[in-house]
Design a protein around this motif. Structure first.
Motif, PDB file in Angstrom:
ATOM      1  N   TYR A 452       0.912  -0.975  -0.064  1.00 47.32           N
ATOM      2  CA  TYR A 452       0.149  -0.145  -0.359  1.00 47.32           C
ATOM      3  C   TYR A 452       0.581   1.660   0.107  1.00 47.32           C
ATOM      4  O   TYR A 452       0.451   2.270  -0.343  1.00 47.32           O
ATOM      5  CB  TYR A 452      -0.961   0.033   0.781  1.00 47.32           C
ATOM      6  CG  TYR A 452      -2.437  -0.137   0.827  1.00 47.32           C
ATOM      7  CD1 TYR A 452      -2.577  -1.466  -0.427  1.00 47.32           C
ATOM      8  CD2 TYR A 452      -3.036  -0.196   2.316  1.00 47.32           C
ATOM      9  CE1 TYR A 452      -3.859  -1.598  -0.057  1.00 47.32           C
ATOM     10  CE2 TYR A 452      -4.768  -0.618   1.702  1.00 47.32           C
ATOM     11  CZ  TYR A 452      -5.058  -0.931   0.743  1.00 47.32           C
ATOM     12  OH  TYR A 452      -6.080  -1.883   0.227  1.00 47.32           O
ATOM     13  N   VAL A 453       1.992   1.053   0.725  1.00 54.93           N
ATOM     14  CA  VAL A 453       2.679   2.725   0.832  1.00 54.93           C
ATOM     15  C   VAL A 453       4.521   2.018   1.359  1.00 54.93           C
ATOM     16  O   VAL A 453       4.628   1.349   1.880  1.00 54.93           O
ATOM     17  CB  VAL A 453       2.941   3.362   2.303  1.00 54.93           C
ATOM     18  CG1 VAL A 453       3.315   4.503   2.207  1.00 54.93           C
ATOM     19  CG2 VAL A 453       1.408   3.842   2.174  1.00 54.93           C
ATOM     20  N   ILE A 466       0.257   2.284   7.908  1.00 54.61           N
ATOM     21  CA  ILE A 466      -1.581   2.318   6.608  1.00 54.61           C
ATOM     22  C   ILE A 466      -2.299   2.295   8.271  1.00 54.61           C
ATOM     23  O   ILE A 466      -3.461   3.078   8.179  1.00 54.61           O
ATOM     24  CB  ILE A 466      -1.349   1.013   6.717  1.00 54.61           C
ATOM     25  CG1 ILE A 466      -2.206  -0.058   7.174  1.00 54.61           C
ATOM     26  CG2 ILE A 466      -1.359   1.643   5.070  1.00 54.61           C
ATOM     27  CD1 ILE A 466      -2.753  -1.261   6.749  1.00 54.61           C
ATOM     28  N   GLN A 643     -14.190   7.952  -0.491  1.00 56.16           N
ATOM     29  CA  GLN A 643     -13.673   6.645  -0.182  1.00 56.16           C
ATOM     30  C   GLN A 643     -13.343   6.164  -2.201  1.00 56.16           C
ATOM     31  O   GLN A 643     -14.134   6.564  -2.893  1.00 56.16           O
ATOM     32  CB  GLN A 643     -14.439   5.564   0.012  1.00 56.16           C
ATOM     33  CG  GLN A 643     -14.559   5.583   1.709  1.00 56.16           C
ATOM     34  CD  GLN A 643     -16.159   6.450   1.791  1.00 56.16           C
ATOM     35  OE1 GLN A 643     -16.808   6.581   1.155  1.00 56.16           O
ATOM     36  NE2 GLN A 643     -15.599   7.313   3.928  1.00 56.16           N
ATOM     37  N   TYR A 657       2.243  10.017  -6.905  1.00 53.19           N
ATOM     38  CA  TYR A 657       1.956   9.977  -5.845  1.00 53.19           C
ATOM     39  C   TYR A 657       0.904  11.527  -5.987  1.00 53.19           C
ATOM     40  O   TYR A 657       1.435  11.933  -7.693  1.00 53.19           O
ATOM     41  CB  TYR A 657       3.169  11.771  -5.384  1.00 53.19           C
ATOM     42  CG  TYR A 657       4.226  10.192  -5.244  1.00 53.19           C
ATOM     43  CD1 TYR A 657       4.041  10.274  -3.386  1.00 53.19           C
ATOM     44  CD2 TYR A 657       5.706  10.059  -5.840  1.00 53.19           C
ATOM     45  CE1 TYR A 657       5.492   9.079  -3.367  1.00 53.19           C
ATOM     46  CE2 TYR A 657       6.612  10.122  -4.815  1.00 53.19           C
ATOM     47  CZ  TYR A 657       6.905   9.704  -3.643  1.00 53.19           C
ATOM     48  OH  TYR A 657       7.324   8.335  -3.062  1.00 53.19           O
ATOM     49  N   LYS A 659      -2.685  14.282  -4.945  1.00 48.05           N
ATOM     50  CA  LYS A 659      -3.493  15.109  -4.008  1.00 48.05           C
ATOM     51  C   LYS A 659      -4.339  15.301  -4.831  1.00 48.05           C
ATOM     52  O   LYS A 659      -5.322  14.581  -5.979  1.00 48.05           O
ATOM     53  CB  LYS A 659      -2.498  15.760  -3.885  1.00 48.05           C
ATOM     54  CG  LYS A 659      -2.402  16.853  -5.520  1.00 48.05           C
ATOM     55  CD  LYS A 659      -2.391  18.548  -5.327  1.00 48.05           C
ATOM     56  CE  LYS A 659      -2.035  18.945  -6.836  1.00 48.05           C
ATOM     57  NZ  LYS A 659      -1.688  19.911  -6.548  1.00 48.05           N
ATOM     58  N   ASP A 680      -5.503  16.295   0.639  1.00 49.88           N
ATOM     59  CA  ASP A 680      -4.716  15.379   1.508  1.00 49.88           C
ATOM     60  C   ASP A 680      -4.268  14.700   0.121  1.00 49.88           C
ATOM     61  O   ASP A 680      -4.822  14.697  -1.290  1.00 49.88           O
ATOM     62  CB  ASP A 680      -5.980  14.593   1.670  1.00 49.88           C
ATOM     63  CG  ASP A 680      -4.661  13.748   3.633  1.00 49.88           C
ATOM     64  OD1 ASP A 680      -3.319  14.176   3.036  1.00 49.88           O
ATOM     65  OD2 ASP A 680      -5.190  12.983   3.768  1.00 49.88           O
ATOM     66  N   ASN A 681      -2.476  14.501   0.288  1.00 47.07           N
ATOM     67  CA  ASN A 681      -2.401  13.577  -0.505  1.00 47.07           C
ATOM     68  C   ASN A 681      -2.097  12.072  -0.446  1.00 47.07           C
ATOM     69  O   ASN A 681      -2.502  11.671   1.307  1.00 47.07           O
ATOM     70  CB  ASN A 681      -0.732  13.715  -0.624  1.00 47.07           C
ATOM     71  CG  ASN A 681      -0.464  15.234  -0.411  1.00 47.07           C
ATOM     72  OD1 ASN A 681      -0.444  15.330  -1.953  1.00 47.07           O
ATOM     73  ND2 ASN A 681      -0.231  16.212   0.123  1.00 47.07           N
ATOM     74  N   TYR A 682      -2.331  11.579  -1.230  1.00 43.52           N
ATOM     75  CA  TYR A 682      -1.921   9.979  -1.531  1.00 43.52           C
ATOM     76  C   TYR A 682      -1.045   9.601  -2.536  1.00 43.52           C
ATOM     77  O   TYR A 682      -0.391  10.138  -2.907  1.00 43.52           O
ATOM     78  CB  TYR A 682      -3.590   9.068  -1.198  1.00 43.52           C
ATOM     79  CG  TYR A 682      -4.730   9.182  -2.735  1.00 43.52           C
ATOM     80  CD1 TYR A 682      -4.457   8.467  -3.951  1.00 43.52           C
ATOM     81  CD2 TYR A 682      -4.590  10.466  -2.841  1.00 43.52           C
ATOM     82  CE1 TYR A 682      -4.633   9.334  -5.085  1.00 43.52           C
ATOM     83  CE2 TYR A 682      -5.486  10.897  -3.898  1.00 43.52           C
ATOM     84  CZ  TYR A 682      -5.766  10.167  -4.558  1.00 43.52           C
ATOM     85  OH  TYR A 682      -6.409  10.430  -6.048  1.00 43.52           O
ATOM     86  N   LYS A 702      -6.137  -0.945  -3.888  1.00 35.28           N
ATOM     87  CA  LYS A 702      -5.783  -0.291  -2.785  1.00 35.28           C
ATOM     88  C   LYS A 702      -6.806   0.553  -2.976  1.00 35.28           C
ATOM     89  O   LYS A 702      -7.669   2.023  -3.440  1.00 35.28           O
ATOM     90  CB  LYS A 702      -4.803   0.590  -2.947  1.00 35.28           C
ATOM     91  CG  LYS A 702      -4.568   1.581  -1.869  1.00 35.28           C
ATOM     92  CD  LYS A 702      -3.110   2.320  -2.160  1.00 35.28           C
ATOM     93  CE  LYS A 702      -3.294   3.522  -0.909  1.00 35.28           C
ATOM     94  NZ  LYS A 702      -1.330   4.172  -0.779  1.00 35.28           N
ATOM     95  N   VAL A 704      -8.420   3.563  -0.238  1.00 35.26           N
ATOM     96  CA  VAL A 704      -8.064   5.399   0.351  1.00 35.26           C
ATOM     97  C   VAL A 704      -9.512   5.356   0.893  1.00 35.26           C
ATOM     98  O   VAL A 704     -10.852   5.665   0.201  1.00 35.26           O
ATOM     99  CB  VAL A 704      -7.835   5.566  -0.775  1.00 35.26           C
ATOM    100  CG1 VAL A 704      -6.795   7.007  -0.328  1.00 35.26           C
ATOM    101  CG2 VAL A 704      -6.328   4.751  -1.524  1.00 35.26           C
ATOM    102  N   LEU A 706     -10.693   9.512   2.754  1.00 38.86           N
ATOM    103  CA  LEU A 706      -9.905  11.060   3.037  1.00 38.86           C
ATOM    104  C   LEU A 706     -11.553  11.566   3.950  1.00 38.86           C
ATOM    105  O   LEU A 706     -11.723  11.276   3.678  1.00 38.86           O
ATOM    106  CB  LEU A 706      -9.472  11.604   1.648  1.00 38.86           C
ATOM    107  CG  LEU A 706      -8.326  11.230   0.889  1.00 38.86           C
ATOM    108  CD1 LEU A 706      -8.452  11.777  -0.532  1.00 38.86           C
ATOM    109  CD2 LEU A 706      -7.523  10.754   1.220  1.00 38.86           C
TER     110      LEU A 706
END
Length: 761
Positions: A452-453, A466, A643, A657, A659, A680-682, A702, A704, A706
């Motif tokens: 995921y990251v 996470i 979501q 990357y 945003k 936000d960033n993800y 994935k 996510v 926010l």
């Protein structure tokens, strides 16, 4: 026909030892010897009867039992050529039994064996109600045994002494439902252990075994000193975070994990293409009797973990290593053996401390304990627990995905992850997930997920953060029993501003929400339209509910075709993929040539995921983006959340990357325009490359979540854009070693779910 080289032919003839002495007639007269039964094994009922055994032979010889048999007889003891022999057998009022019949030719004594198995009225029973026992000095030890094997002499008994060379068990007898174990007195200051294995082989050669762990008191007739969870934690903290326990310390607690689910503990990736699946069988979540604290227990191997869920256990931790981890603070006891379990007593679920908590109430002390997590939902309302490309999992013989983190959300807008192992036995059982709200019985954990990251670090311990807390389920009913299923008719008025679950085209370059008419969804590149009129195209996803698998001998069996859909329902209550497309997607679990059988794929032409290959405008030197429009007029709420499920559908060149930004006036679409406010960033994961799978690649979308600013509320029209925040992409070497692929090429970045929720007042 090509002629054989003369030299080769001569060499070949010289190599044959009889080439010069055999003539054609001799070869014609030679006959191969034949002897064998058509069927090698026969199984008959416990009642008396007869059975014919056919055999093929061009020889003569004898037919006989390999050992003396008093319950069966043969109709003949000779054969001459093909034929059959009849076996007459008596009734069997005892255990299953077996006899072997042998055909033996005369002269050369060629042999063939046939096995005759007869069922019995009585089946062997061998069970120990308690697999642990304590032995005191100056007395024998009695242990209950459940068996119908009449004599202990029929058992093969093996004794393994742990931590001692002295053979201190003198004799074991059995009578009246008990084992009686005679031991020498312990003259040392240490307690000692032995593991006793009882093996019985029945008449069908089936092996029945039970194992008893016997612990003997020290010379003071003591077994150790009870210590509390906080006392053990304090010992480790004072030792600097790692301590090997040297004292005879006993811990009492409850087991709240389930070994059989295979979802307790994380199975680590040992290489990019291999996984150690034993961890989910070695791991136990162990909470204190008051429910305040937890330890994760790691047994030396899966055979040593004999503990069952909802068992009250006393465990001797002498010799074990206890490790403290920080941020969050948690403790792991490793290197345990079955012999260290002193007592194990099954208890009812009601005896386990009931901890009903909201996410905001979770603390580090709750890690590795069981909680009833209140007022939560699974906000991504489609697919199974484990929505991954099964071509990369053990369902199809691969070992490249170890777990899937799935979003949970509570009634205050907090979002966190529910973890499911790839070998979890019920993960994709075909059942639709609950799409309403309620509570789940879960174990609090802290784990990372590098897929995921990643953060571009070779050390996985430094990657994959996470969140502070995640949760593991250990039984299927823990997920479903206290959850509602949601009301389709009221879904947009019950906490949804807008939701996209499949590609519903408006025909004007935009897509419509799954429910209602609140806004639209599109892509900023306008250089082409699909045949449906959309600025973007469909791509494959992995949302089939299951069951999934491509081979009967693999963990999830063989499953071809689609029976259970995707869990996506329309406004009229019918299932997308059923009413909308004239039947279930026949290609979900297959493709034209069959290579994707059992992989759970949903093909691109099923329109379950949005994709685009245009992400960098070379002329303007800025990104393209997804654009979502909706209204928040007259909405009052305590939170607003987003979501989505995202993936770079290529293993290099996809934007790494991203945003999320918002505005009420989208006319100024410059990359750095002040009209757009940062949400936000993800980061987005790259799909895996089969030939060279890397640690940060993930063959799944994935999930996510926010948090959106409440400043968005009470607006006629709000716009969110999802766009790359830098011209950086992954490649087949590093996490961020490349740039975004040239527009229109392989850099497909995709979404297969998008929703905005609020708390309805």
């Amino acid at each position: 026909m090509k002629k054989m080289n003369k030299t080769v032919l001569v060499s070949f003839l010289l190599a044959l030892p009889f080439a010069s002495s055999c003539n054609y007639d001799d070869a014609k007269m030679a006959r191969p010897e034949e002897l064998g039964a058509k069927v090698k094994e026969y199984v008959v009922d416990e009642q008396p009867g007869t059975i014919d055994i056919d055999y093929l032979s061009n020889l003569s010889g004898t037919i006989t039992f390999t050992e003396k048999v008093d319950w069966a007889a043969l109709s003949s003891n000779k054969f001459n050529g093909d034929g059959k022999v009849t076996v007459v057998y008596d009734a069997n009022e005892g255990f299953p039994r077996m006899a072997q019949i042998e055909l033996i030719s005369s002269g050369n004594e060629r042999r063939d064996t046939i096995q005759l198995q007869q069922k019995g009225v009585i089946m062997p029973i061998l069970n120990l109600p308690a697999t642990n026992a304590l032995a005191y000095n100056k007395q024998d030890t009695k242990v209950a045994i459940e068996t119908n094997v009449p004599s202990i002499d029929e058992f093969d008994i093996k004794i393994k002494y742990v931590g001692s060379d002295e053979e201190w068990i003198e004799d074991i007898t059995m009578s009246n439902g008990f084992l009686n174990i005679k031991t020498k007195d312990n003259t040392t200051a240490d307690i000692r252990n032995a593991v006793i294995t009882f093996k019985y082989v029945d008449g069908w050669k089936k092996v029945h075994t039970v194992t008893l762990s016997l612990t003997q008191a020290n010379n003071k007739n003591e077994f150790g000193v009870e210590r509390s969870f906080p006392e053990i934690r304090e010992i480790v903290e004072e030792a600097g975070g790692v301590a090997t326990i040297t004292g005879d310390y006993l811990l009492n607690g409850y087991v709240v994990s389930d070994k059989s689910s295979l979802n307790s503990g994380e199975n680590p990736r040992t290489t990019t293409a291999s996984i150690d699946y034993t961890m989910s069988q070695r791991t136990v979540y162990f909470e204190s009797l008051d429910g305040k604290y937890g330890f994760m227990l790691e047994f030396a191997d899966e055979e040593n973990n004999t503990l069952e869920r909802y068992t009250k256990v006393q465990i001797l931790i002498k010799g074990a290593k206890v490790t403290q981890y920080i941020d969050p603070k948690r403790f792991v006891i490793s290197g345990l053996l079955a012999s260290q379990v002193m007592k194990a007593e099954k208890v009812s679920e009601s005896e386990i401390p009931a901890k009903q908590l909201h996410y905001k109430d979770i603390t580090d002390d709750d890690i590795y304990t069981q909680v009833q997590l209140m007022d939560i939902e699974l906000p991504v309302r489609q697919g199974p627990l484990f929505p991954c490309n099964e071509g990369y999992t053990l369902a199809t013989g691969a070992d490249r995905i170890t777990k899937y983190p799935k979003l949970l959300m509570d009634n205050e807008g907090n979002m966190f992850y529910l973890l499911t192992n790839s070998n979890c036995v019920y993960r994709n059982n075909g059942q639709k997930l609950p799409y309403g709200k309620g509570s789940m019985k879960l174990v609090v954990v802290h784990e990372k997920c590098r897929q995921y990251v990643d953060e571009d670090n070779e050390d996985e311990d430094e990657c994959g953060y996470i969140g502070r807390y995640q949760f593991r389920h250990v039984a299927l009913n823990d997920l479903y029993d206290n959850m509602t299923d949601g009301i389709l008719d009221d879904v947009c008025g019950n906490g949804f501003l807008t939701e996209y679950r499949y590609m519903k085209s408006n025909g004007d370059g935009t897509w419509a929400p799954t429910y209602g008419k609140n806004g639209w969804f599109t892509h900023s590149y306008k250089g082409y339209k699909t045949s449906r009129g959309d600025y973007g195209h469909g791509t494959q996803t992995f949302k089939y509910l299951g069951p999934i698998g491509n081979l009967a001998t693999r963990p999830f069996g063989l499953h071809r075709g689609n029976e259970n859909g995707l869990g996506i329902f329309l406004e009229d209550g019918t299932e997308y993929g059923n009413a909308a497309m004239g039947g279930y997607f026949e290609l979900i679990n297959d493709d034209a040539n069959g290579t994707n059988y059992g992989k759970g794929w949903v093909p691109a032409d099923c329109y379950c995921a949005w994709a685009n290959a245009y992400w960098w405008d070379d002329e303007r030197e800025q990104p393209y983006y997804w654009l979502i429009n909706f209204s928040t007029k007259d909405i009052e709420t305590d939170y607003l959340t987003l979501q989505m499920t995202v993936m770079n559908n290529a293993y290099e060149g996809g934007p790494r990357y991203w945003k999320a930004e918002w505005t009420t006036d989208p006319s100024d679409d410059d990359w750095d325009s002040s009209a757009w406010k940062l949400i936000d960033n993800y980061v987005v994961s790259d799909v895996a490359n089969w030939n060279n799978t890397l640690y940060y690649q993930f063959s799944a979308f994935k999930e996510v979540g926010l948090t959106l600013p409440l400043e968005m509320l009470d607006k006629e029209s709000v716009y969110i854009r999802l766009m790359p925040s830098a011209d950086i992409a992954g490649d087949q070497v590093t996490y961020q070693g490349g740039t975004i692929a040239k527009s229109g090429k392989t850099a497909n970045s995709a979404i297969d779910y998008f929703a905005i929720r609020y708390s309805k007042k």
